[in-house]
Design a protein around this motif. Structure first.
Motif, mmCIF file in Angstrom:
data_model
loop_
_atom_site.group_PDB
_atom_site.id
_atom_site.type_symbol
_atom_site.label_atom_id
_atom_site.label_comp_id
_atom_site.label_asym_id
_atom_site.label_seq_id
_atom_site.Cartn_x
_atom_site.Cartn_y
_atom_site.Cartn_z
ATOM 1 N N ARG A 116 37.994 45.856 77.606
ATOM 2 C CA ARG A 116 38.459 46.466 76.351
ATOM 3 C C ARG A 116 38.413 48.003 76.457
ATOM 4 O O ARG A 116 39.364 48.688 76.089
ATOM 5 C CB ARG A 116 37.550 45.981 75.203
ATOM 6 N N LEU A 117 37.326 48.527 77.000
ATOM 7 C CA LEU A 117 37.153 49.982 77.049
ATOM 8 C C LEU A 117 38.140 50.659 78.016
ATOM 9 O O LEU A 117 38.505 51.811 77.822
ATOM 10 C CB LEU A 117 35.709 50.326 77.461
ATOM 11 N N PHE A 118 38.544 49.923 79.057
ATOM 12 C CA PHE A 118 39.470 50.506 80.028
ATOM 13 C C PHE A 118 40.850 49.839 79.946
ATOM 14 O O PHE A 118 41.592 49.819 80.926
ATOM 15 C CB PHE A 118 38.890 50.381 81.449
ATOM 16 N N ALA A 119 41.192 49.352 78.755
ATOM 17 C CA ALA A 119 42.433 48.593 78.587
ATOM 18 C C ALA A 119 43.675 49.412 78.945
ATOM 19 O O ALA A 119 44.675 48.859 79.403
ATOM 20 C CB ALA A 119 42.545 48.090 77.148
ATOM 21 N N ASP A 120 43.617 50.714 78.748
ATOM 22 C CA ASP A 120 44.812 51.533 78.998
ATOM 23 C C ASP A 120 44.907 51.990 80.455
ATOM 24 O O ASP A 120 45.831 52.713 80.815
ATOM 25 C CB ASP A 120 44.801 52.757 78.063
ATOM 26 N N LYS A 121 43.969 51.575 81.297
ATOM 27 C CA LYS A 121 43.968 52.024 82.690
ATOM 28 C C LYS A 121 44.505 50.934 83.611
ATOM 29 O O LYS A 121 44.206 49.758 83.423
ATOM 30 C CB LYS A 121 42.538 52.400 83.127
ATOM 31 N N ASN A 122 45.264 51.389 84.587
ATOM 32 C CA ASN A 122 45.866 50.450 85.525
ATOM 33 C C ASN A 122 44.961 50.324 86.750
ATOM 34 O O ASN A 122 45.181 50.975 87.755
ATOM 35 C CB ASN A 122 47.247 50.993 85.906
ATOM 36 N N ILE A 123 43.944 49.483 86.630
ATOM 37 C CA ILE A 123 42.911 49.410 87.673
ATOM 38 C C ILE A 123 43.254 48.312 88.683
ATOM 39 O O ILE A 123 43.552 47.183 88.278
ATOM 40 C CB ILE A 123 41.540 49.158 87.005
ATOM 41 N N ASN A 124 43.223 48.652 89.976
ATOM 42 C CA ASN A 124 43.528 47.597 90.962
ATOM 43 C C ASN A 124 42.364 47.334 91.913
ATOM 44 O O ASN A 124 42.492 46.545 92.844
ATOM 45 C CB ASN A 124 44.791 47.948 91.765
ATOM 46 N N LYS A 125 41.230 48.028 91.684
ATOM 47 C CA LYS A 125 40.080 47.797 92.565
ATOM 48 C C LYS A 125 38.799 48.234 91.859
ATOM 49 O O LYS A 125 38.813 49.197 91.085
ATOM 50 C CB LYS A 125 40.253 48.616 93.851
ATOM 51 N N ILE A 126 37.722 47.523 92.138
ATOM 52 C CA ILE A 126 36.415 47.936 91.631
ATOM 53 C C ILE A 126 35.554 48.335 92.822
ATOM 54 O O ILE A 126 35.543 47.643 93.848
ATOM 55 C CB ILE A 126 35.778 46.808 90.797
ATOM 56 N N LEU A 127 34.867 49.466 92.658
ATOM 57 C CA LEU A 127 33.967 49.936 93.713
ATOM 58 C C LEU A 127 32.556 50.004 93.147
ATOM 59 O O LEU A 127 32.334 50.534 92.049
ATOM 60 C CB LEU A 127 34.398 51.335 94.193
ATOM 61 N N THR A 128 31.605 49.470 93.915
ATOM 62 C CA THR A 128 30.205 49.568 93.524
ATOM 63 C C THR A 128 29.386 49.887 94.772
ATOM 64 O O THR A 128 29.939 50.183 95.831
ATOM 65 C CB THR A 128 29.731 48.280 92.823
ATOM 66 N N ILE A 129 28.064 49.864 94.619
ATOM 67 C CA ILE A 129 27.197 50.170 95.763
ATOM 68 C C ILE A 129 26.157 49.064 95.900
ATOM 69 O O ILE A 129 25.667 48.539 94.881
ATOM 70 C CB ILE A 129 26.561 51.568 95.606
ATOM 71 N N GLU A 130 25.840 48.699 97.148
ATOM 72 C CA GLU A 130 24.836 47.666 97.333
ATOM 73 C C GLU A 130 23.457 48.196 96.934
ATOM 74 O O GLU A 130 23.226 49.395 97.003
ATOM 75 C CB GLU A 130 24.834 47.184 98.806
ATOM 76 N N ALA A 131 22.546 47.384 96.496
ATOM 77 C CA ALA A 131 22.721 45.961 96.371
ATOM 78 C C ALA A 131 22.940 45.546 94.918
ATOM 79 O O ALA A 131 23.741 44.653 94.640
ATOM 80 C CB ALA A 131 21.487 45.243 96.902
ATOM 81 N N SER A 132 22.274 46.220 93.988
ATOM 82 C CA SER A 132 22.222 45.622 92.649
ATOM 83 C C SER A 132 23.521 45.751 91.868
ATOM 84 O O SER A 132 23.700 45.067 90.863
ATOM 85 C CB SER A 132 21.040 46.177 91.854
ATOM 86 N N GLY A 133 24.470 46.583 92.320
ATOM 87 C CA GLY A 133 25.752 46.647 91.617
ATOM 88 C C GLY A 133 26.661 45.470 91.911
ATOM 89 O O GLY A 133 27.607 45.196 91.153
ATOM 90 N N ILE A 134 26.397 44.745 93.004
ATOM 91 C CA ILE A 134 27.403 43.803 93.504
ATOM 92 C C ILE A 134 27.627 42.614 92.564
ATOM 93 O O ILE A 134 28.768 42.281 92.228
ATOM 94 C CB ILE A 134 27.039 43.292 94.925
ATOM 95 N N GLY A 135 26.538 41.991 92.129
ATOM 96 C CA GLY A 135 26.684 40.802 91.265
ATOM 97 C C GLY A 135 27.420 41.154 89.989
ATOM 98 O O GLY A 135 28.362 40.454 89.568
ATOM 99 N N LEU A 136 27.001 42.249 89.387
ATOM 100 C CA LEU A 136 27.622 42.719 88.146
ATOM 101 C C LEU A 136 29.110 42.998 88.363
ATOM 102 O O LEU A 136 29.970 42.547 87.589
ATOM 103 C CB LEU A 136 26.877 44.001 87.732
ATOM 104 N N ALA A 137 29.412 43.726 89.425
ATOM 105 C CA ALA A 137 30.807 44.103 89.696
ATOM 106 C C ALA A 137 31.685 42.865 89.893
ATOM 107 O O ALA A 137 32.836 42.846 89.456
ATOM 108 C CB ALA A 137 30.873 45.000 90.930
ATOM 109 N N CYS A 138 31.140 41.830 90.525
ATOM 110 C CA CYS A 138 31.953 40.633 90.796
ATOM 111 C C CYS A 138 32.329 39.909 89.505
ATOM 112 O O CYS A 138 33.459 39.444 89.353
ATOM 113 C CB CYS A 138 31.213 39.678 91.727
#
Ligand code: 5GP
Length: 193
Positions: free
Chosen positions: A44-66
């Motif tokens: 909802r917050l990024f509804a106006d953005k044309n996002i084609n990839k998510i980038l995070t950092i290991e380790a604890s960002g990965i589960g959330l990002a997926c």
């Protein structure tokens, strides 16, 4: 995001040194229903953005990002903390100082997975001094890709990261912003948003 704030109040533990432990639902054991609600909110917050990839950092960002990525229907790339760097031109590299471990990591992403065609949403669990996110922004820009925004689960608003990144013109959305916390009383105050 009320649901996240309530969960932090219920299960978060304030430690000495301005560290908030959320390992029963974000950092160690992961509440995937909560993550799913967070994904809906970021969509909802990024509804106006044309996002084609998510980038995070290991380790604890990965589960959330997926889980979040399912709402954007895009792949997740995670930056790796490298032990020894092979500077053979195959990787984008940056340095990130860890808030929790107080050491500097070399962090890498393969050139195969970030390019100038990418419109990237950066996701991380915490925003404190902003080193992790600044390093990820650096990696995206090294690839000639575009940072469309930054999505954070918990921002510690009394540390400088959020301000620094917003002052650079980045859209930073944090689902809970801790204004203050006290390890003796356990009290946590959230910023109204
Ligand atoms: P920064 O680079 O913004 O200073 O710190 C962000 C990183 O440090 C996040 O990736 C997160 O893993 C870790 N971090 C910072 N503060 C906290 C905290 O209070 N609790 C937890 N669990 N992790 C934190």
């Amino acid at each position: 995001m009320r649901l996240l704030e309530e969960r932090i109040r219920k299960d978060g533990v304030v430690k000495e040194g301005q560290v908030l432990k959320v390992d029963s639902f974000i950092n160690h054991q992961m509440d995937i229903h909560l993550f799913n609600e967070m994904g809906k909110e970021f969509k909802r917050l990024f509804a106006d953005k044309n996002i084609n990839k998510i980038l995070t950092i290991e380790a604890s960002g990965i589960g959330l990002a997926c889980i979040i990525a399912q709402h954007f229907d895009v792949p997740v790339v995670f930056a790796k903390k490298a032990k020894s760097i092979n500077l053979d031109g195959e990787m984008y590299c940056t340095k990130i100082e860890s808030f929790t471990h107080k050491r500097v990591y070399d962090v890498i992403v393969s050139k195969k997975f970030l390019s100038e065609d990418d419109h990237v949403l950066i996701i991380d669990d915490f925003l404190a001094n902003g080193c992790a996110v600044a390093g990820l922004v650096d990696l995206v820009r090294s690839a000639g890709a575009t940072v469309e925004g930054v999505g954070i689960a918990v921002e510690k608003g009394f540390q400088q990261g959020g301000q620094l990144l917003r002052d650079k013109g980045l859209q930073v959305e944090s689902l809970a912003i801790v204004e203050s916390m006290n390890h003796e009383t356990g009290e946590i105050v959230f910023r109204e948003q």
